[in-house]
Design an enzyme around this catalytic site. Structure first.
Site, PDB file in Angstrom:
ATOM      1  N   ASP A  15      24.320   7.591   8.943  1.00  0.00           N
ATOM      2  CA  ASP A  15      23.469   6.828   8.262  1.00  0.00           C
ATOM      3  C   ASP A  15      22.948   5.726   9.105  1.00  0.00           C
ATOM      4  O   ASP A  15      23.671   4.568   8.198  1.00  0.00           O
ATOM      5  CB  ASP A  15      24.464   6.721   6.558  1.00  0.00           C
ATOM      6  CG  ASP A  15      23.760   5.834   5.822  1.00  0.00           C
ATOM      7  OD1 ASP A  15      22.524   6.017   5.540  1.00  0.00           O
ATOM      8  OD2 ASP A  15      24.098   5.658   5.019  1.00  0.00           O
ATOM      9  N   GLU A  19      12.351   8.254   4.259  1.00  0.00           N
ATOM     10  CA  GLU A  19      11.564   8.341   3.228  1.00  0.00           C
ATOM     11  C   GLU A  19      10.796   7.639   2.432  1.00  0.00           C
ATOM     12  O   GLU A  19      10.200   7.392   3.197  1.00  0.00           O
ATOM     13  CB  GLU A  19      12.498   6.983   2.182  1.00  0.00           C
ATOM     14  CG  GLU A  19      12.888   6.908   1.089  1.00  0.00           C
ATOM     15  CD  GLU A  19      14.611   6.350   0.929  1.00  0.00           C
ATOM     16  OE1 GLU A  19      14.575   6.204  -0.106  1.00  0.00           O
ATOM     17  OE2 GLU A  19      14.793   6.498   1.556  1.00  0.00           O
ATOM     18  N   LYS A  79      12.390  12.190   1.582  1.00  0.00           N
ATOM     19  CA  LYS A  79      13.449  11.759   1.556  1.00  0.00           C
ATOM     20  C   LYS A  79      13.072  11.002  -0.047  1.00  0.00           C
ATOM     21  O   LYS A  79      11.633  10.708  -0.015  1.00  0.00           O
ATOM     22  CB  LYS A  79      14.191  10.070   1.931  1.00  0.00           C
ATOM     23  CG  LYS A  79      15.545  11.070   2.497  1.00  0.00           C
ATOM     24  CD  LYS A  79      16.283  10.189   3.304  1.00  0.00           C
ATOM     25  CE  LYS A  79      17.391   8.675   1.980  1.00  0.00           C
ATOM     26  NZ  LYS A  79      18.176   7.845   3.060  1.00  0.00           N
ATOM     27  N   THR A 108      17.515  11.533  -3.042  1.00  0.00           N
ATOM     28  CA  THR A 108      18.092   9.725  -2.650  1.00  0.00           C
ATOM     29  C   THR A 108      18.641   9.577  -4.490  1.00  0.00           C
ATOM     30  O   THR A 108      17.942   9.803  -5.127  1.00  0.00           O
ATOM     31  CB  THR A 108      17.854   9.238  -1.782  1.00  0.00           C
ATOM     32  OG1 THR A 108      18.277   8.290  -1.283  1.00  0.00           O
ATOM     33  CG2 THR A 108      16.505   9.387  -2.324  1.00  0.00           C
ATOM     34  N   PHE A 124      25.085   9.443  -4.432  1.00  0.00           N
ATOM     35  CA  PHE A 124      26.024   8.290  -3.892  1.00  0.00           C
ATOM     36  C   PHE A 124      27.315   7.585  -4.102  1.00  0.00           C
ATOM     37  O   PHE A 124      27.153   6.816  -5.326  1.00  0.00           O
ATOM     38  CB  PHE A 124      24.827   6.629  -4.128  1.00  0.00           C
ATOM     39  CG  PHE A 124      23.559   6.910  -2.931  1.00  0.00           C
ATOM     40  CD1 PHE A 124      22.852   7.964  -2.637  1.00  0.00           C
ATOM     41  CD2 PHE A 124      22.900   5.845  -3.066  1.00  0.00           C
ATOM     42  CE1 PHE A 124      21.475   7.788  -1.748  1.00  0.00           C
ATOM     43  CE2 PHE A 124      21.261   5.258  -2.413  1.00  0.00           C
ATOM     44  CZ  PHE A 124      21.177   6.341  -1.748  1.00  0.00           C
TER      45      PHE A 124
END
Length: 319
Positions: free
Chosen positions: A16, A95, A131, A155, A177
């Site tokens: 990440d 993303e 994403k 996400t 998350f």
């Protein structure tokens, strides 16, 4: 073996980070970026040439400052993605602008643009995940893209309702998350901490994982946004875990035993399989204060960092 090596034997580890040195060191299977990570990466000397190239690209195609910066940030995300892909065997998650989170058509168009830019760099769509925020509109965009053969990573996922809708839409991968769920519960309950096995984020991901496996969904579960290694170890066996460099280092320096906590061959779920209509989805989200608040907050924060990234590039262009 250290804990990171043991974890890799049970779960696919994803980095990440956009930090090339960290990716080179920890050798993850896949990697993922977001506007926050790109903003940090844009300030690193290793990416200076990519920033210059992206600005030149934006000036070549853009009409006006705003359009130039949109093209430049798209190009930068792809160039950094390409750089990362040269170091990993798997895939990069890139993303879509969070400001498009409630616009299905614009999200699909941006995904097409990102895939086109990757292909122009010699990178096939089989090495990229797009994403998208797990809004109703984002999930619908992902459903369309999946049918076109463009795989997605949903996400900013905080609740079971989002996870259920994503699986029903046939998305490739979700990123619940963990740490941000914990943050909300600590604030709402006044507690300073939770044991790892009782961590609300861990429990949420475990519930989703078991629901998917019990009902034969192919959607990959990738736990994200961790606050401590206890959360990570409590999800050992999850399909994938995306972990920041600080926790990768901590796991690498630890030698305790890592036990499998999630097992696809032996799932247990009380949740009944369902297909959610839009009104049902929106009502269920309305009833889940944590998921609603953290989704909105996450979109705002990613959008703010996207704006900061554009401002950073603008300042460089004008310097």
């Amino acid at each position: 073996m250290n804990q990171l090596e043991q974890l890799k034997s049970l779960t696919t580890v994803v980095a990440d980070t956009g930090d090339i040195d960290a990716i080179r060191r920890y050798r993850p299977q896949d990697a993922t970026t977001n506007p926050t990570l790109l903003l940090k990466a844009a300030g690193l000397p290793v990416y200076e040439e990519h920033v210059k190239t992206s600005l030149a690209f934006g000036k070549q195609l853009g009409r006006g400052q705003t359009d130039i910066l949109h093209h430049a940030t798209d190009k930068l995300s792809v160039l950094i993605g390409k750089e990362i892909l040269s170091l990993i065997p798997g895939r990069i998650s890139t993303e879509v602008d969070a400001r498009l989170s409630f616009n299905t058509r614009a999200t699909v168009d941006k995904a097409h643009r990102l895939i086109e830019l990757y292909e122009n760099e010699g990178i096939g769509k089989d090495r990229v995940l797009i994403k998208i925020a797990s809004t109703w509109e984002g999930i619908r965009a992902a459903q369309k893209l999946e049918k076109e053969g463009i795989q997605t990573n949903l996400t900013l996922l905080f609740g079971f309702t989002q996870a259920s809708a994503c699986a029903d839409a046939g998305v490739y991968l979700i990123s619940p998350f963990v740490g941000r769920i914990l943050d909300w519960y600590k604030k709402s309950t006044g507690r300073d901490s939770f044991p790892a096995a009782e961590d609300p984020g861990v429990m949420s991901v475990s519930r989703i994982y078991n629901y998917y496996k019990a009902n034969g969904y192919d959607t990959v579960v990738m736990g994200a946004s961790f606050r401590n290694t206890g959360e990570i170890l409590e999800l050992a066996g999850c399909d994938r875990l995306t972990i920041g460099p600080n926790f990768l280092e901590e796991l690498e320096n630890s030698t305790g035993t890592v036990e499998r906590k999630l097992d696809a061959s032996n799932p247990f779920s009380d949740d009944k399989q369902s297909s959610l209509a839009e009104n049902t989805f929106r009502w269920a989200m309305n009833e889940d204060a944590m998921a609603t608040e953290k989704l909105a907050e996450g979109i705002r924060n990613f959008a703010a960092d996207q704006v900061k990234l554009e401002q950073t590039l603008a300042a460089i262009a004008n310097s």
